[in-house]
Each structure stands twice: as structure tokens, then as C-alpha cells.
Scaffold this motif. Structure first.
Motif, PDB file in Angstrom:
ATOM      1  N   ARG A  10       0.779  -1.327   0.095  1.00 33.91           N
ATOM      2  CA  ARG A  10      -0.027  -0.023  -0.103  1.00 33.91           C
ATOM      3  C   ARG A  10       0.831   1.354   0.035  1.00 33.91           C
ATOM      4  O   ARG A  10       0.665   2.301  -0.829  1.00 33.91           O
ATOM      5  CB  ARG A  10      -0.908   0.085   1.135  1.00 33.91           C
ATOM      6  CG  ARG A  10      -1.788   1.133   1.275  1.00 33.91           C
ATOM      7  CD  ARG A  10      -2.600   1.011   2.579  1.00 33.91           C
ATOM      8  NE  ARG A  10      -3.471   2.190   2.613  1.00 33.91           N
ATOM      9  CZ  ARG A  10      -4.376   2.530   3.714  1.00 33.91           C
ATOM     10  NH1 ARG A  10      -4.565   1.661   4.521  1.00 33.91           N
ATOM     11  NH2 ARG A  10      -5.280   3.664   3.494  1.00 33.91           N
ATOM     12  N   SER A  11       1.817   1.272   0.619  1.00 32.35           N
ATOM     13  CA  SER A  11       2.930   2.308   0.938  1.00 32.35           C
ATOM     14  C   SER A  11       3.511   2.567  -0.479  1.00 32.35           C
ATOM     15  O   SER A  11       3.751   3.732  -1.149  1.00 32.35           O
ATOM     16  CB  SER A  11       3.919   2.262   1.816  1.00 32.35           C
ATOM     17  OG  SER A  11       3.406   1.951   3.152  1.00 32.35           O
TER      18      SER A  11
ATOM     19  N   MET B  77       1.024   4.153  -2.904  1.00 29.93           N
ATOM     20  CA  MET B  77       0.931   5.648  -2.391  1.00 29.93           C
ATOM     21  C   MET B  77       1.897   6.353  -2.865  1.00 29.93           C
ATOM     22  O   MET B  77       1.719   7.480  -3.536  1.00 29.93           O
ATOM     23  CB  MET B  77       0.396   5.644  -1.082  1.00 29.93           C
ATOM     24  CG  MET B  77      -0.656   5.149  -0.513  1.00 29.93           C
ATOM     25  SD  MET B  77      -0.891   5.218   1.184  1.00 29.93           S
ATOM     26  CE  MET B  77      -0.594   7.053   1.387  1.00 29.93           C
TER      27      MET B  77
ATOM     28  N   VAL C  72       1.768   6.612  -7.079  1.00 31.08           N
ATOM     29  CA  VAL C  72       0.678   7.659  -7.564  1.00 31.08           C
ATOM     30  C   VAL C  72       1.043   9.055  -7.034  1.00 31.08           C
ATOM     31  O   VAL C  72       0.878   9.967  -7.775  1.00 31.08           O
ATOM     32  CB  VAL C  72      -0.627   7.222  -6.864  1.00 31.08           C
ATOM     33  CG1 VAL C  72      -1.739   8.262  -7.149  1.00 31.08           C
ATOM     34  CG2 VAL C  72      -1.044   5.833  -7.317  1.00 31.08           C
ATOM     35  N   GLY C  73       1.585   9.368  -5.863  1.00 30.06           N
ATOM     36  CA  GLY C  73       2.159  10.553  -5.448  1.00 30.06           C
ATOM     37  C   GLY C  73       2.979  11.156  -6.413  1.00 30.06           C
ATOM     38  O   GLY C  73       3.267  12.332  -7.065  1.00 30.06           O
TER      39      GLY C  73
ATOM     40  N   VAL D 292      -1.174  16.372  -3.045  1.00 33.28           N
ATOM     41  CA  VAL D 292      -0.391  15.103  -3.384  1.00 33.28           C
ATOM     42  C   VAL D 292       0.951  14.833  -2.280  1.00 33.28           C
ATOM     43  O   VAL D 292       1.076  13.503  -1.841  1.00 33.28           O
ATOM     44  CB  VAL D 292       0.230  15.195  -4.623  1.00 33.28           C
ATOM     45  CG1 VAL D 292       1.204  13.865  -5.048  1.00 33.28           C
ATOM     46  CG2 VAL D 292      -1.113  15.176  -5.668  1.00 33.28           C
TER      47      VAL D 292
ATOM     48  N   GLY E 231      -0.754  14.352   1.293  1.00 33.64           N
ATOM     49  CA  GLY E 231      -1.492  13.073   1.419  1.00 33.64           C
ATOM     50  C   GLY E 231      -0.907  11.888   0.911  1.00 33.64           C
ATOM     51  O   GLY E 231      -1.664  10.801   1.354  1.00 33.64           O
ATOM     52  N   LEU E 232      -0.033  11.786   0.042  1.00 32.30           N
ATOM     53  CA  LEU E 232       0.613  10.495  -0.510  1.00 32.30           C
ATOM     54  C   LEU E 232       1.856  10.344  -0.266  1.00 32.30           C
ATOM     55  O   LEU E 232       2.238   9.219   0.206  1.00 32.30           O
ATOM     56  CB  LEU E 232       0.173  10.210  -2.009  1.00 32.30           C
ATOM     57  CG  LEU E 232      -1.276  10.395  -2.499  1.00 32.30           C
ATOM     58  CD1 LEU E 232      -1.457  10.532  -4.034  1.00 32.30           C
ATOM     59  CD2 LEU E 232      -2.000   9.051  -1.808  1.00 32.30           C
ATOM     60  N   VAL E 233       2.737  11.256  -0.815  1.00 33.67           N
ATOM     61  CA  VAL E 233       4.018  11.185  -0.434  1.00 33.67           C
ATOM     62  C   VAL E 233       4.566  10.966   0.852  1.00 33.67           C
ATOM     63  O   VAL E 233       5.505  10.291   0.993  1.00 33.67           O
ATOM     64  CB  VAL E 233       4.748  12.117  -1.443  1.00 33.67           C
ATOM     65  CG1 VAL E 233       6.411  12.151  -1.499  1.00 33.67           C
ATOM     66  CG2 VAL E 233       3.977  12.272  -2.994  1.00 33.67           C
TER      67      VAL E 233
ATOM     68  N   ALA F  16       4.066   7.915   2.818  1.00 33.47           N
ATOM     69  CA  ALA F  16       4.783   6.728   2.344  1.00 33.47           C
ATOM     70  C   ALA F  16       6.300   6.942   2.543  1.00 33.47           C
ATOM     71  O   ALA F  16       6.893   6.080   2.643  1.00 33.47           O
ATOM     72  CB  ALA F  16       4.551   6.655   0.542  1.00 33.47           C
TER      73      ALA F  16
END
Length: 560
Positions: free
Chosen positions: A36-37, A40, A43-44, A484, A487-489, A492
Motif C-alpha cells: 500500500r505504501s 501511494m 501515485v504521488g 499530493v 496526502g500520498l508522498v 509513504a
């Protein structure tokens, strides 16, 4: 002590012998991340790359300006094809009727398109003659010339400020020397004006003169000008004169009235104060044209010399031979006596019969014509003479302010009104015989305070709206980038953090008894999170003997 017991590490531990060593590199940590990480983080990163690309393209795009508007489909396609060859970016607006290009390339693109003859427009001129085909008939040549002439006239008329578009139709009859009566050319012009614009009589006459001068032997009366509503704007001069006042005459009347009002205001404002005076003047102007001719015949008076106009003299004379007469005898043989005329008109005495005498006839006529005094007088009355002037003036009450700042108004006295009336009469050239009238009235003016302009909200200011339009796209892209990143990078990247360094004094340097010379083991602490627990599991899988010794020491109660 048991050989398997752990011994305290010396102050300076010896170098670790060769053996399997646990490495925590970036790739290893990336591989150890949960799926999952990793998803993420991918995508980021992709979203950040997309935001950066969008910012670069938007910054390169810049501001767009209108290159051409209100284009026909034919001209629009030709311009787009030319822009593609010139590698100039473009886009459409207003449903495709306008073409936009970057602001810094507008003028360059226009000059290059103009050199290529674009836009041609729906009207073609004499450029039709450039594409003349070989072998065309005389009729086709005349038709091509007529189309080119109509196009050139349309372009010239469309250049006027009030004209939005125009169409010109020419009727050019075929001239033939065998016809006794040659037909004269004629023309019709259809105008579409801009909203709120009109053409005065001088402009219409200019259009008529332009068309008539462009076609040989065309009479200006044969040119008809219509507007988009179908109303006839031009016509014979006689019909226009019968319609009453035209635009120029109305303008002349307004100019006269404005001049008189200006005189009155300039004369009375220093006396009553600014904005305390309202004046209007109405002028009746006579534009009728009259002409009279008179002839006077005066005879010569007194001893005035007479002027001879003509003189004619006619004179004639004749004679007859002598015929014998009287009684024959001695008297007959004597020569005749010449006859004599009476001097005073008295009758001469009878003479004796003579032997024969001849007669002479003389006639003279004289005719004298004298000039008669004649006076011929032709009188033409001037047009635009003033028949009557009516002036109306309203004066405000006198305003006074006392020492306390209180303002009061008082009416003017009758003597002051009479003085103002006399000034107005003198300023406009008052003439009682022609029926002029001047009226001056004193009345209080009702003044209302001007409403204060409403404050425009800050969000409705033009500069702010322009700023928002220019910064909306970068701000939106920056906001997406922040979402981004946080929330994502960022979540992770937390899983990629390296393990904390072991604390001094807690390192286990015990060596398993049955494996002397084994490598020193890092100190194990109670796992505080998932990462430490995962590292302990990996150590147990790679070096189970050492881990077993440590656990056996913990169970037996022996301390390092």
C-alpha cells in the motif's frame, strides 16, 4: 559461567570478522515497504510530475489575444492553414468566428498573413484580373471587370466608420456605336450600419459621388443608396429640397441657438454666479430662396445729352430733258431761263412760255435712333436669415451666508431683473420690429445632493478579477501538488526512514560459546513499532544461534 552466557562488551571492541551483515539501503527499505505504501508513493510521484508538466505548459502558453474576428469559414480555414505552416499556436473563440494566438505573436502573425494576402474577405476586387484565363470571351472579360469594380467600391465604402458592411450592384450596359441612343450606367448601394450610427446628407452625397466618379459616364442621379431597412437614403436633389429642413439646415439652426445661449451665459454668470443661471434661445430661420428681376425705362430729363443709338441717311436725285413748249415764234428761239425756287415759300409770278426746259428731282431721308435709359435689376434674397428670436432665462435666488454659517436665499429685486433683461436683449440683438421676445424670471433652484457612489466590493474590482484569472491555474496546480505531497508522498516516505542508531552501553557483544569468533550483534531493544519488530524477525531468520543464546540468557536470569 556458562559458555553460552553473554559477556559485557569491552570498551574497544575488536573489528567484526567477515560474515553476513544486515544492510538497510534505500532499495532494501523500498523493497521492505508494504504494498500500500509503495502504491501511494508511485501515485504521488506521478501526480507531482503531471503538476510540474502542467505548470510548464501553462507558463509557456502565456496570454492569448484575438488575431482576427468575424471571419468567414473560407478565410478562417485559409488563416489556420497558414498559421500551421508558420508554426504559430492558435485556438478558436466565439464559436469559431475568432482566432486567438499568443499575445507576443499577434503583430508578427498579422504582418505575415497580410503579405500572404489574408484575410481576403468575402469581397474580391481587381485581383480577379490577375487570374484571367487564356481564351476567355469578351463577355467573361467584361463580367470579371464588373465584379472587380464592384468589389473595390464595396471595400472603399466599408472603410467608412459608420458602415459595417456594404454591397454594390453596377448596371453597365454594352456600348455599341450602331445604337443612336446609348444607355447610361446606373448603380445601387446597400449599406449595413453599425448599431447606433447614422449617415448625414453630406456623407450620403459623398458615397454617391464616389460611385458616380468611379464609373465612366455615370450620372450621380442614377445612384441609389439604401440602408439595411430598405429606406432610400439618396434621391434627386429636388425631392430632398421639398422634404423641408435637412440635416445641415438643422445643424445651422442649432449652432445659432448655441451661440446665443453662450453669449447670455458668459454675460450673466459673473453677476449671478456659476450654476445659478439657466438660459435657452429659440431661433426661427428662413431658408426660403427668392429671386426678382426688374427693368426701368427713364426718358432724358432736362438738358441731358442724348445718346445716338443709330443714324441712317438716304439721298437720291434725277433730271428730265427739256421739251419745247409755248407759241412758236421769236421767243421760242431764245435759250431757256433756268428755273428758280421761291425763297420764302411765296408763289413766283407766271412767266411766259418758253421754248422748252428740263426738270431736276432731289430726295433726301435721314433717320436717327436715340438710346432709351434702361435699368435691369436682379435681386436674390439670402437664405438662413433670422425671422424671430425667443430667449428665456431663469436666475436663482441670491444666496448669502452669515457669520454663524447659516445660509439664506433672497429673491432679486425688480430693478435687478430689469437690468438682467436689458443685458440679455443687448446680447442677442433684440429687434422689436421682427417680433423678438426676452423673458427673465427669478426663481429658487431645487438642488439635491448627489448620491454617494456605492463602494465596489473588493472581489468585483477589475484588477482583482484579472489577477485571479491569471493566477487561478497556477494556484490550483499548487494546491493539487500540496495535497499530493501531504496526502500520498509524505506518509509513504515515513516508511523509508532509516532505523535509529543503537544507544551506547546497550550493545550486546556476547559471542555464542559454540561459535567462537562470531560477529558482534547489535543490541536489541524492546520493539517500539512495527519497523523494529520486523528487523528483529529478520535478525532471527539470518542468525538464529545468536538469538537463541540471547533468549536463553534472558530465561536463566543472567545479566550481561
Amino acid at each position: 559461567m556458562d559458555n553460552n552466557a553473554l559477556t559485557p562488551a569491552p570498551a574497544n571492541p575488536p573489528a567484526a570478522p567477515a560474515g553476513p551483515v544486515v544492510q538497510y539501503g534505500a532499495l532494501a527499505r523500498l523493497a521492505a515497504m508494504p504494498p500500500r505504501s509503495r502504491l501511494m508513493l508511485g501515485v504521488g510521484a506521478a501526480a507531482l510530475v503531471a503538476v510540474l508538466v502542467a505548470l510548464a505548459l501553462w507558463g509557456r502558453q502565456g496570454d492569448w489575444r484575438v488575431l482576427y474576428a468575424n471571419l468567414s469559414d473560407k478565410d478562417g480555414g485559409a488563416i489556420i492553414a497558414q498559421l500551421s505552416q508558420m508554426n504559430v499556436p492558435y485556438k478558436h473563440a466565439d464559436g469559431g468566428s475568432a482566432i486567438l494566438v499568443p499575445a507576443d505573436r499577434v503583430h508578427d502573425a498579422r504582418l505575415k498573413l497580410a503579405s500572404a494576402g489574408l484575410p481576403k474577405g468575402s469581397v474580391v476586387g481587381f485581383e480577379l484580373m490577375d487570374n484571367a484565363r487564356f481564351g476567355q470571351t469578351q463577355f467573361q472579360e467584361r463580367l470579371t471587370f464588373q465584379r472587380g469594380l464592384e468589389g473595390e467600391l464595396t471595400r472603399s465604402i466599408s472603410a467608412l466608420a459608420a458602415v459595417q458592411s456594404a454591397r454594390v450592384h453596377l448596371a453597365l450596359p454594352n456600348q455599341n456605336g450602331f445604337f443612336r441612343e446609348q444607355q447610361k450606367p446606373s448603380a445601387s448601394v446597400l449599406l449595413t450600419l453599425h448599431p447606433g450610427r447614422t449617415l448625414d446628407r453630406a456623407q450620403i452625397a459623398g458615397i454617391v459621388h464616389l460611385v458616380a466618379s468611379s464609373v465612366p459616364e455615370m450620372n450621380p442621379k442614377a445612384v441609389s443608396v439604401l440602408d439595411h431597412t430598405g429606406a432610400l437614403l439618396s434621391g434627386p436633389s429636388d425631392s430632398l429640397a421639398q422634404q423641408g429642413l435637412d440635416a445641415q439646415q438643422l445643424q445651422y439652426v442649432q449652432q445659432i441657438e448655441q451661440n446665443y445661449v453662450k453669449r447670455v451665459v458668459e454675460l450673466l454668470e459673473p453677476l449671478v454666479g456659476r450654476d445659478n443661471l439657466r438660459a435657452t434661445v429659440t431661433a426661427e430661420v428662413d431658408f426660403s430662396q427668392t429671386e426678382s428681376t426688374s427693368e426701368l425705362f427713364n426718358p432724358n430729363q432736362g438738358n441731358a445729352p442724348q445718346a445716338v443709338r443709330s443714324q441712317q441717311v438716304s439721298e437720291s436725285s434725277g433730271s428730265t430733258p427739256a421739251v419745247p413748249s409755248g407759241v412758236p415764234g421769236a421767243a421760242t428761239n431764245q435759250p431757256p431761263v433756268p428755273p428758280t425756287a421761291p425763297i420764302n415759300g411765296a408763289a413766283a409770278p407766271l412767266q411766259a412760255a418758253q421754248g422748252g426746259t428740263g426738270t431736276t428731282n432731289t430726295r433726301r431721308e435721314q433717320v436717327v435712333n436715340y438710346e432709351v435709359d434702361k435699368t435691369v435689376r436682379v435681386t436674390r434674397a439670402a437664405t438662413g436669415t433670422i425671422k424671430r428670436l425667443n430667449a428665456a432665462v431663469v436666475v436663482n435666488h441670491r444666496t448669502t451666508t452669515d457669520a454663524k454659517g447659516k445660509t439664506t436665499t433672497t429673491p432679486l429685486s425688480p430693478e435687478e431683473i430689469d437690468k438682467l433683461t436689458a443685458l440679455v436683449q443687448e446680447s442677442i440683438g433684440f429687434n422689436k420690429d421682427r417680433g423678438d421676445s426676452v423673458r427673465v424670471i427669478n426663481a429658487p433652484f431645487r438642488t439635491q445632493p448627489l448620491p454617494e457612489p456605492e463602494a465596489t466590493p473588493i472581489w468585483q474590482e477589475p484588477w482583482l478579477q484579472d489577477l485571479l484569472r491569471s493566477t487561478a491555474v497556477p494556484a490550483a496546480l499548487a494546491l493539487v501538488a500540496l495535497i499530493v505531497v501531504f496526502g500520498l508522498v509524505r506518509p509513504a516516505l515515513k516508511t523509508l526512514a532509516p532505523p535509529p542508531a543503537p544507544a551506547r552501553g546497550t550493545q550486546l557483544d556476547a559471542v555464542v560459546a559454540d561459535e567462537p569468533g562470531a560477529a558482534l550483534l547489535p543490541a536489541l531493544e524492546a520493539p517500539k513499532n512495527e519497523d523494529k519488530l520486523e528487523r528483529a524477525r529478520q535478525l532471527a531468520r539470518e542468525n538464529p544461534v545468536a538469538v537463541a543464546g540471547i533468549v536463553r540468557g534472558w530465561v536463566s536470569g543472567e545479566t550481561a
